[in-house]
Design a protein around this motif. Structure first.
Motif, short mmCIF file in Angstrom:
data_model
loop_
_atom_site.label_atom_id
_atom_site.label_comp_id
_atom_site.label_asym_id
_atom_site.label_seq_id
_atom_site.Cartn_x
_atom_site.Cartn_y
_atom_site.Cartn_z
N UNK A 52 0.74 -1.50 0.15
CA UNK A 52 -0.24 -0.25 -0.33
C UNK A 52 1.06 1.44 -0.27
N UNK A 53 2.22 0.91 0.47
CA UNK A 53 3.21 2.51 0.55
C UNK A 53 3.76 2.79 -1.16
N UNK A 54 4.31 1.61 -1.46
CA UNK A 54 5.25 1.95 -2.65
C UNK A 54 4.65 0.92 -3.99
N UNK A 55 3.52 0.31 -3.97
CA UNK A 55 3.05 0.02 -4.79
C UNK A 55 3.75 -1.63 -5.15
N UNK A 56 4.92 -1.94 -4.38
CA UNK A 56 5.07 -3.49 -5.27
C UNK A 56 4.60 -4.37 -4.76
N UNK A 57 4.82 -5.51 -5.99
CA UNK A 57 4.22 -6.53 -5.19
C UNK A 57 4.81 -7.27 -4.93
N UNK A 58 4.29 -8.64 -4.74
CA UNK A 58 5.16 -9.76 -3.52
C UNK A 58 4.80 -10.26 -4.92
N UNK A 59 6.44 -11.58 -4.84
CA UNK A 59 6.89 -12.50 -5.06
C UNK A 59 5.26 -13.75 -5.93
N UNK A 60 5.09 -13.78 -4.79
CA UNK A 60 4.53 -14.89 -3.89
C UNK A 60 3.09 -14.76 -3.37
N UNK A 61 2.08 -15.52 -3.20
CA UNK A 61 0.61 -15.18 -2.64
C UNK A 61 1.19 -15.53 -1.24
N UNK A 62 0.85 -14.86 -0.69
CA UNK A 62 0.55 -14.70 1.34
C UNK A 62 -0.27 -16.25 1.39
N UNK A 63 0.63 -16.85 2.72
CA UNK A 63 -0.83 -17.73 2.75
C UNK A 63 -1.69 -17.34 3.79
N UNK A 64 -2.59 -18.61 4.01
CA UNK A 64 -3.57 -17.68 5.07
C UNK A 64 -3.18 -17.78 6.24
N UNK A 65 -1.88 -18.22 6.60
CA UNK A 65 -2.15 -18.51 7.93
C UNK A 65 -0.93 -16.65 8.18
N UNK A 66 0.03 -16.27 7.24
CA UNK A 66 0.56 -15.60 7.37
C UNK A 66 -0.47 -13.82 7.46
N UNK A 67 -0.22 -12.89 8.82
CA UNK A 67 -1.09 -12.27 8.52
C UNK A 67 -0.47 -10.95 8.74
N UNK A 68 0.74 -10.92 8.78
CA UNK A 68 1.57 -9.50 9.18
C UNK A 68 2.30 -9.34 6.86
N UNK A 69 1.82 -7.88 6.76
CA UNK A 69 2.39 -7.53 4.99
C UNK A 69 3.80 -6.96 5.60
N UNK A 70 4.75 -7.40 4.21
CA UNK A 70 6.37 -6.91 4.77
C UNK A 70 6.33 -6.80 3.63
N UNK A 71 6.85 -5.31 2.96
CA UNK A 71 7.25 -5.45 2.03
C UNK A 71 8.40 -5.63 2.01
N UNK A 72 8.87 -6.16 0.76
CA UNK A 72 10.03 -6.30 0.43
C UNK A 72 11.36 -5.58 -0.31
N UNK A 73 10.15 -4.63 -1.13
CA UNK A 73 10.24 -3.36 -1.32
C UNK A 73 11.08 -2.48 -0.43
N UNK A 74 9.94 -1.66 -0.11
CA UNK A 74 10.64 -0.49 1.59
C UNK A 74 10.14 -0.47 2.37
#
Length: 223
Positions: A168-190
């Motif tokens: 939501x900050x830089x618009x970068x897209x993760x290479x793989x979809x997050x599993x439902x068990x992973x509840x925190x999104x961490x951007x690898x770019x910013x």
């Protein structure tokens, strides 16, 4: 009127047979329900036709069951089908009522809303298809749109693609979809990190033309 001991014994035997048929119908229904949940691509039905075939096979295989009259046993199968239909209708009504109440509460607390525009065709391609059907997402979304129209609120329908993968900050897209068990999104770019639901909410607000920061002002408990 007194019933003779012989007639009473015969009546109790018929009751036992009918109880056995009912329990078999319940067991068959539960087994197919578990099968359909585990193998959605190989769904099977458990209607009166299948249950009647089961009864015919059981009467030929079990002498005690075959000694009883077939009419009350067949009637029991029809009654079982009617009772299941009533339960399904009641559950559907409860889900609709819950969806309407939730939508009314959300619309009353917000001037503008953004919601993922789930389509049945899109859901069929995801592993969430079965869960989405159980939760009646489509009906809830329809209730939200209807309540928004009724209370003059703007409801933006956002395409659901990549809402859980974009930052939501830089618009970068993760290479793989997050599993439902992973509840925190961490951007690898910013390096931005936040709960995945709030990140997805901010991502949806951008194409809707709304302020992404407003997503942080909403408590999940109110939605």
């Amino acid at each position: 009127m007194r019933v003779s001991s012989t007639a009473n014994a015969l009546l109790l035997a018929e009751c036992d047979r009918c109880r056995w048929v009912w329990n078999e119908c319940v067991a068959k229904s539960k087994a197919l329900y578990a099968h359909n949940r585990a193998h959605p691509e190989d769904r099977q039905t458990c209607g009166p036709v299948q249950l009647s075939a089961m009864l015919t096979e059981a009467r030929a295989r079990i002498p005690w069951l075959g000694e009883g009259a077939s009419v009350p046993q067949q009637q029991l199968i029809r009654d079982f089908g009617k009772s299941r239909a009533k339960v399904h209708k009641r559950v559907a009504r409860q889900r609709q009522d819950t969806g309407r109440k939730w939508a009314k509460r959300v619309v009353a607390d917000h001037d503008a809303l953004a919601v993922e525009d789930f389509k049945p065709k899109f859901l069929a391609k995801t592993t969430m298809a079965r869960k989405a059907a159980d939760a009646a997402i489509s009906a809830t979304k329809a209730a939200l749109v209807e309540m928004g129209r009724k209370h003059a609120r703007k409801v933006h329908l956002v395409h659901p693609a990549h809402t859980t993968m974009d930052c939501a900050d830089c618009g970068a897209r993760a290479k793989h979809a997050l599993p439902l068990s992973e509840r925190t999104y961490t951007c690898t770019a910013c390096g931005a990190s936040r709960p995945r639901d709030k990140n997805s909410a901010r991502v949806m607000l951008v194409p809707a033309g709304l302020n992404p920061a407003s997503a942080d002002l909403v408590s999940p408990a109110t939605c």
